[in-house]
Motif scaffolding. Structure first.
Motif, PDB file in Angstrom:
ATOM      1  N   GLN A 248       0.829  -1.209   0.000  1.00 44.89           N
ATOM      2  CA  GLN A 248       0.000   0.000   0.000  1.00 44.89           C
ATOM      3  C   GLN A 248       0.864   1.259   0.000  1.00 44.89           C
ATOM      4  OE1 GLN A 248      -0.398  -2.577   2.077  1.00 44.89           O
ATOM      5  NE2 GLN A 248      -2.487  -3.351   1.822  1.00 44.89           N
TER       6      GLN A 248
ATOM      7  N   ARG B 198       2.544   1.677  -3.462  1.00 52.80           N
ATOM      8  CA  ARG B 198       1.606   2.147  -4.475  1.00 52.80           C
ATOM      9  C   ARG B 198       1.219   3.604  -4.234  1.00 52.80           C
ATOM     10  NH1 ARG B 198      -3.680   2.507  -6.213  1.00 52.80           N
ATOM     11  NH2 ARG B 198      -3.939   1.799  -8.355  1.00 52.80           N
ATOM     12  N   GLN B 199       0.998   3.951  -2.965  1.00 52.20           N
ATOM     13  CA  GLN B 199       0.606   5.325  -2.640  1.00 52.20           C
ATOM     14  C   GLN B 199       1.698   6.318  -3.041  1.00 52.20           C
ATOM     15  OE1 GLN B 199      -0.375   5.884   1.477  1.00 52.20           O
ATOM     16  NE2 GLN B 199      -0.993   7.998   1.218  1.00 52.20           N
TER      17      GLN B 199
ATOM     18  N   ALA C 137      -6.692  -0.686  -8.024  1.00 50.72           N
ATOM     19  CA  ALA C 137      -6.617  -0.910  -6.580  1.00 50.72           C
ATOM     20  C   ALA C 137      -7.239  -2.256  -6.204  1.00 50.72           C
ATOM     21  CB  ALA C 137      -7.323   0.229  -5.840  1.00 50.72           C
TER      22      ALA C 137
ATOM     23  N   ASP D 154      -4.778  -4.896  -7.144  1.00 54.31           N
ATOM     24  CA  ASP D 154      -3.680  -4.909  -6.182  1.00 54.31           C
ATOM     25  C   ASP D 154      -4.086  -5.598  -4.888  1.00 54.31           C
ATOM     26  OD1 ASP D 154      -2.035  -3.589  -7.938  1.00 54.31           O
ATOM     27  OD2 ASP D 154      -2.406  -1.603  -7.108  1.00 54.31           O
ATOM     28  N   ALA D 155      -5.338  -5.406  -4.491  1.00 48.34           N
ATOM     29  CA  ALA D 155      -5.823  -6.065  -3.272  1.00 48.34           C
ATOM     30  C   ALA D 155      -5.803  -7.583  -3.429  1.00 48.34           C
ATOM     31  CB  ALA D 155      -7.238  -5.585  -2.951  1.00 48.34           C
TER      32      ALA D 155
END
Length: 291
Positions: free
Chosen positions: A70, A73-74, A108, A111-112
């Motif tokens: 996370q 990616r952020q 997203a 990615d999860a």
């Protein structure tokens, strides 16, 4: 190493790494970046982008960076392309901002799952905002229902790509082709943008896609869905023929609500009377140009 350009650092990393493995390059880039006083962020960003370009997951990238997926990616996703899903699709046609937001939501979701994006992730994405989201809302499709159906229907698999690298795939992993199909659909229909409704139309009309399988599992009437979408993805000429005068329909102006001001001009799901049309023109003429 002094003040050096990112290009120089890239060459230094390639020479030191002695490998084309994107994760080895990224790890070497971390070492080189620590030795220089400038361009460090640009250097790491370059190799994060290179790793994402060959579908390395944010989980593995985060591990090499020493942070969570996370956090990785952020920090980097917004600096790269608007979405990993977009690819070359945005180059030849303007993408509507709402679709861009939908694709970020789809990425997203992928990615999860630590997965290559699939069409079921796109289905989650188009529920984010836009015409497609409103239509799916009317049909009772929600994010929770899509997630539950996906978890029930799809088992993760490791699939080798053309370069021999293994990728984790949940569902069909075919999101990029679906986005390209939406762009082509909008182009064929003579429209200047491709939007969430074009994407949903492609997802619904592909009987072999993971998204269609989810819709079927949820009991969605796909024929009704396509009918709801039709007026939004119809060729421009056909849409223009639909926009005409409407008399005796019992319809009211969508802006002032009046039914007794003569003919109404009909658009996709809206009507406007002559008074409101003139007011709209006055407002447009009063707006400064180029603002």
């Amino acid at each position: 190493m002094g003040e050096v350009s990112v290009r120089t650092l890239v060459r230094a990393v390639q020479e030191r790494a002695g490998s084309n493995d994107p994760l080895v390059l990224l790890e070497t880039a971390m070492v080189v970046a620590g030795e220089t006083s400038s361009a460090a962020d640009g250097l790491i960003e370059h190799y994060v982008g290179a790793a994402r370009a060959v579908n390395v997951s944010w989980t593995l990238i985060g591990e090499r960076l020493g942070v969570s997926k996370q956090a990785a990616r952020q920090k980097f996703a917004h600096r790269l392309e608007v979405s990993d899903l977009i690819g070359d699709a945005a180059e030849s046609m303007v993408m509507a901002p709402r679709l861009s937001a939908c694709l970020q939501a789809a990425q997203a979701a992928a990615d999860a799952d630590d997965s290559v994006p699939g069409t079921q992730h796109l289905l989650l994405g188009v529920l984010h905002v836009g015409v497609a989201a409103n239509i799916l809302d009317q049909l009772g499709v929600t994010r929770d229902k899509v997630r539950e159906a996906s978890a029930r229907l799809f088992e993760p698999a490791m699939i080798a790509d053309g370069d021999g690298r293994e990728r984790r795939v949940v569902g069909d992993g075919d999101a990029e082709n679906a986005v390209t199909g939406a762009r082509r659909l909008a182009a064929r229909r003579g429209q200047s943008q491709f939007r969430s409704e074009h994407l949903l139309f492609c997802l619904a009309t592909d009987p072999g896609s993971s998204a269609r399988r989810v819709l079927n599992d949820l009991g969605v009437d796909v024929a009704r869905l396509k009918k709801e979408l039709d007026e939004w993805v119809a060729p421009v000429q056909r849409r223009h023929r639909r926009i005409g005068k409407s008399k005796g329909t019992g319809r009211a102006c969508s802006f002032c609500g009046c039914k007794d001001l003569g003919p109404l001009v009909a658009g996709p799901g809206v009507w406007i009377c002559g008074n409101c049309a003139r007011t709209a023109l006055d407002i447009l003429h009063a707006e400064p140009r180029g603002g």
